[in-house]
Design a protein around this motif. Structure first.
Motif, PDB file in Angstrom:
ATOM      1  N   THR A   3       0.807  -1.233   0.000  1.00 51.85           N
ATOM      2  CA  THR A   3       0.000   0.000   0.000  1.00 51.85           C
ATOM      3  C   THR A   3       0.835   1.275   0.000  1.00 51.85           C
ATOM      4  N   PHE A   4       2.151   1.154   0.007  1.00 50.91           N
ATOM      5  CA  PHE A   4       2.987   2.367   0.028  1.00 50.91           C
ATOM      6  C   PHE A   4       3.389   2.747  -1.397  1.00 50.91           C
ATOM      7  N   PRO A   5       3.328   4.012  -1.752  1.00 50.03           N
ATOM      8  CA  PRO A   5       2.822   5.116  -0.961  1.00 50.03           C
ATOM      9  C   PRO A   5       1.312   5.263  -1.099  1.00 50.03           C
ATOM     10  N   ASP A   6       0.721   5.875  -0.074  1.00 51.97           N
ATOM     11  CA  ASP A   6      -0.709   6.196  -0.093  1.00 51.97           C
ATOM     12  C   ASP A   6      -0.895   7.414  -1.006  1.00 51.97           C
ATOM     13  N   HIS A   7      -1.751   7.298  -2.000  1.00 47.03           N
ATOM     14  CA  HIS A   7      -1.877   8.399  -2.966  1.00 47.03           C
ATOM     15  C   HIS A   7      -2.319   9.698  -2.306  1.00 47.03           C
ATOM     16  N   GLU A 230       6.012 -17.069 -17.975  1.00 42.35           N
ATOM     17  CA  GLU A 230       5.719 -16.945 -16.541  1.00 42.35           C
ATOM     18  C   GLU A 230       5.694 -15.501 -16.073  1.00 42.35           C
ATOM     19  N   GLN A 231       5.876 -14.550 -16.991  1.00 41.81           N
ATOM     20  CA  GLN A 231       5.994 -13.148 -16.553  1.00 41.81           C
ATOM     21  C   GLN A 231       4.686 -12.634 -15.954  1.00 41.81           C
ATOM     22  N   ARG A 232       4.816 -11.895 -14.867  1.00 38.95           N
ATOM     23  CA  ARG A 232       3.638 -11.235 -14.289  1.00 38.95           C
ATOM     24  C   ARG A 232       3.183 -10.102 -15.198  1.00 38.95           C
ATOM     25  N   LEU A 233       1.864  -9.893 -15.249  1.00 36.34           N
ATOM     26  CA  LEU A 233       1.314  -8.794 -16.055  1.00 36.34           C
ATOM     27  C   LEU A 233       0.689  -7.730 -15.165  1.00 36.34           C
ATOM     28  N   ASP A 234       0.903  -7.870 -13.853  1.00 34.82           N
ATOM     29  CA  ASP A 234       0.241  -6.935 -12.937  1.00 34.82           C
ATOM     30  C   ASP A 234       1.236  -6.215 -12.032  1.00 34.82           C
ATOM     31  N   ILE A 235       2.483  -6.099 -12.498  1.00 35.15           N
ATOM     32  CA  ILE A 235       3.450  -5.354 -11.673  1.00 35.15           C
ATOM     33  C   ILE A 235       2.924  -3.923 -11.532  1.00 35.15           C
ATOM     34  N   SER A 236       2.859  -3.457 -10.306  1.00 34.27           N
ATOM     35  CA  SER A 236       2.317  -2.115 -10.061  1.00 34.27           C
ATOM     36  C   SER A 236       3.455  -1.146  -9.744  1.00 34.27           C
ATOM     37  N   SER A 237       3.130   0.133  -9.795  1.00 36.64           N
ATOM     38  CA  SER A 237       4.131   1.140  -9.410  1.00 36.64           C
ATOM     39  C   SER A 237       4.589   0.898  -7.981  1.00 36.64           C
ATOM     40  N   ALA A 263      -9.069   5.175  -8.214  1.00 35.83           N
ATOM     41  CA  ALA A 263      -8.492   6.441  -7.731  1.00 35.83           C
ATOM     42  C   ALA A 263      -7.131   6.233  -7.092  1.00 35.83           C
ATOM     43  N   ASP A 264      -6.909   5.051  -6.478  1.00 37.79           N
ATOM     44  CA  ASP A 264      -5.658   4.875  -5.739  1.00 37.79           C
ATOM     45  C   ASP A 264      -4.573   4.182  -6.549  1.00 37.79           C
ATOM     46  N   SER A 265      -4.805   3.928  -7.845  1.00 32.26           N
ATOM     47  CA  SER A 265      -3.702   3.346  -8.611  1.00 32.26           C
ATOM     48  C   SER A 265      -2.763   4.470  -9.044  1.00 32.26           C
ATOM     49  N   LEU A 266      -1.480   4.180  -8.974  1.00 33.65           N
ATOM     50  CA  LEU A 266      -0.454   5.199  -9.238  1.00 33.65           C
ATOM     51  C   LEU A 266       0.058   4.976 -10.657  1.00 33.65           C
ATOM     52  N   LYS A 267      -0.646   5.546 -11.628  1.00 42.62           N
ATOM     53  CA  LYS A 267      -0.324   5.245 -13.026  1.00 42.62           C
ATOM     54  C   LYS A 267       0.974   5.921 -13.451  1.00 42.62           C
ATOM     55  N   TRP A 268       1.162   7.159 -13.051  1.00 45.13           N
ATOM     56  CA  TRP A 268       2.450   7.845 -13.220  1.00 45.13           C
ATOM     57  C   TRP A 268       2.869   8.281 -11.824  1.00 45.13           C
ATOM     58  N   LEU A 269       4.011   7.816 -11.388  1.00 46.36           N
ATOM     59  CA  LEU A 269       4.457   8.089 -10.024  1.00 46.36           C
ATOM     60  C   LEU A 269       5.824   8.759 -10.083  1.00 46.36           C
ATOM     61  N   LEU A 270       5.855   9.985  -9.613  1.00 43.03           N
ATOM     62  CA  LEU A 270       7.075  10.809  -9.746  1.00 43.03           C
ATOM     63  C   LEU A 270       7.834  10.893  -8.426  1.00 43.03           C
ATOM     64  N   MET A 357      10.502   8.395 -12.794  1.00 46.32           N
ATOM     65  CA  MET A 357       9.070   8.229 -13.076  1.00 46.32           C
ATOM     66  C   MET A 357       8.784   6.728 -13.208  1.00 46.32           C
ATOM     67  N   ILE A 358       7.766   6.280 -12.511  1.00 52.41           N
ATOM     68  CA  ILE A 358       7.348   4.876 -12.637  1.00 52.41           C
ATOM     69  C   ILE A 358       5.973   4.887 -13.298  1.00 52.41           C
ATOM     70  N   ILE A 359       5.838   4.156 -14.396  1.00 55.07           N
ATOM     71  CA  ILE A 359       4.579   4.153 -15.147  1.00 55.07           C
ATOM     72  C   ILE A 359       3.946   2.760 -15.065  1.00 55.07           C
ATOM     73  N   GLN A 360       2.685   2.775 -14.690  1.00 52.60           N
ATOM     74  CA  GLN A 360       1.908   1.527 -14.629  1.00 52.60           C
ATOM     75  C   GLN A 360       0.848   1.622 -15.730  1.00 52.60           C
ATOM     76  N   PRO A 361       1.124   1.058 -16.895  1.00 50.40           N
ATOM     77  CA  PRO A 361       0.212   1.254 -18.039  1.00 50.40           C
ATOM     78  C   PRO A 361      -1.144   0.572 -17.827  1.00 50.40           C
ATOM     79  N   ALA A 362      -1.896   0.483 -18.933  1.00 53.46           N
ATOM     80  CA  ALA A 362      -3.278  -0.001 -18.885  1.00 53.46           C
ATOM     81  C   ALA A 362      -3.404  -1.302 -18.080  1.00 53.46           C
ATOM     82  N   ASP A 363      -4.373  -1.325 -17.159  1.00 51.62           N
ATOM     83  CA  ASP A 363      -4.691  -2.543 -16.412  1.00 51.62           C
ATOM     84  C   ASP A 363      -6.069  -3.011 -16.850  1.00 51.62           C
TER      85      ASP A 363
END
Ligand code: SF4
Length: 424
Positions: A3-7, A230-237, A263-270, A357-363
């Motif tokens: 859950t870190f960081p909290d948006h 075997e690659q994960r497709l849900d790696i998050s920021s 609302a709490d997904s971090l699609k672009w995280l700076l 910058m960490i980018i979490q593209p389309a989910d």
């Protein structure tokens, strides 16, 4: 769950569809190498004519207030008129930024692009590319290639240098190594971007069917629906942050873009940090990010894309101005003062600013909804309209975007055909 960081503790970047730092221009669909995480089909000789490119720039200008144009593709350096394209962007009053794998970048071309007004390069380098001479190298070994590009840009001067890499399950552990390397070259490397790997395949296709309008389609026909092993497709920021914090526990993001559906997904995280080649002094906070965005927009009427290297060298002055407002800037200044007291020669060392910058593209969510980046910065033009560049293939193949519908809903609709599928 991670859950870190909290948006809610971060600054929500103030970007929107019509007011955004960048626009994403694709002058060609051709590329000179293969990248496993690429969203675009490689079309040999898929270059757009200059008149079409000019028209696409006009479409951006009609719909969006922006500062920089990411000249992407394909690989833009294989377009025979890439220098003229950069000139056109400059003539229209925007900053050209070249997004490239770097393979076709000669020193002559680099100088020509600088003359054409190019303000930044983003080099896509990672270990799942078919890059001549570098196959089989891991992310740490590829730092040698990254440094080669950073030094070439530094020799020419005045151009911002960014590196991006797609993050796969098996390359995620290398993220701290890339950041450690970037810190050692903080005088030449201005931005590091991590992009989580995505494919429109895997478990979600067991629970969701895909449609264009009412027509069912197979995602297998799209280029971003490759088998992923075997690659994960849900790696998050947040997963990337957690990995980085194993080595750099104080690594602290300051700003984000949320998802369109979550609302709490971090699609672009700076994250913005300051320091010298000897070490990082600290990380700025949310107030610094807010000041930087609002000040530039107030002064220039636009959000800023790609900060000039001269400003990024002025970390000490920047933290001296912003410390009353931002706790992170205060910590950075405090550490610098302490260091200078014990080692006075630090007074003459530059403090550099570097962004991550960490980018979490389309989910694709279990209910079929697509969680996109709210206020997508990498929006491009197709048929006179702004569209997500990461999903352009859908427009090209089907004339519209694909939507996901839960299989139970599809079955219920089949049992009562008069009702049809629910509207998207
Ligand atoms: S929505 Fe797609 S194109 Fe837009 S920023 Fe996110 S990943 Fe990039």
């Amino acid at each position: 769950m991670n859950t870190f960081p909290d948006h809610r503790t971060l600054y929500r970047l103030p970007w929107s569809l019509p007011d955004n730092p960048i626009a994403w221009l694709e002058p060609t669909a051709a590329c000179n190498i293969y990248c496993e995480g690429c969203y675009r089909a490689n079309v040999k000789d898929g270059h757009k004519p200059l008149e079409q490119i000019r028209e696409e720039l006009r479409v951006f200008a009609r719909y969006r207030n922006f500062d920089g144009v990411s000249i992407a593709g394909g690989d833009p350096l294989v377009h025979p008129d890439v220098v003229r394209i950069a000139e056109m962007v400059t003539e229209m009053g925007y900053k050209p930024i070249v997004n490239t794998n770097g393979v076709a970048l000669t020193d002559d071309l680099l100088r020509e692009l600088k003359r054409a007004g190019v303000k930044g390069f983003t080099f896509h380098i990672d270990s799942k590319q078919g890059r001549p001479g570098w196959s089989g190298r891991n992310e740490v070994e590829l730092n040698e290639l990254r440094l080669e590009f950073a030094e070439r840009l530094a020799r020419v001067g005045g151009i911002s240098c960014a590196f991006n890499s797609t993050v796969y399950q098996d390359t995620l552990p290398y993220a701290p190594d890339i950041l450690e390397w970037a810190q050692r070259h903080i005088d030449k490397v201005h931005v590091v971007v991590f992009i989580a790997y995505r494919q429109a395949s895997g478990d979600v296709t067991d629970t969701v069917d895909f449609f264009v309008g009412d027509r069912r389609i197979s995602m297998d026909d799209l280029v971003y629906s490759r088998p992923t092993g075997e690659q994960r497709l849900d790696i998050s920021s947040r997963d990337v942050v957690a990995e980085i914090r194993k080595r750099f526990p104080d690594f602290s993001p300051c700003a984000y873009l949320n998802g369109t559906e979550k609302a709490d997904s971090l699609k672009w995280l700076l994250t913005t940090r300051m320091g010298t080649r000897a070490g990082i002094d600290g990380y700025v906070g949310r107030r610094f990010a807010e000041l930087a965005q609002v000040y530039h927009h107030f002064r220039h009427g636009r959000f800023m894309a790609y900060v000039p290297p001269a400003l990024l060298r002025a970390g000490r002055a920047v933290s001296s101005i912003t410390w009353p407002f931002d706790a992170g800037a205060r910590r950075i200044l405090g550490r610098w003062l302490l260091r200078t007291l014990t080692r006075p020669w630090h007074l003459f060392r530059r403090v550099h600013i570097q962004s991550v910058m960490i980018i979490q593209p389309a989910d694709i969510m279990p209910n079929g909804q697509m969680n996109m980046c709210d206020a997508c910065p990498d929006i491009t033009v197709h048929a006179g309209e702004l569209v997500w560049s990461c999903r352009l293939e859908e427009k090209l193949k089907y004339g519209d975007f694909v939507r996901g519908v839960r299989k139970q809903v599809v079955e219920a609709a089949a049992a009562a055909p008069e009702a049809g599928l629910p509207d998207p």
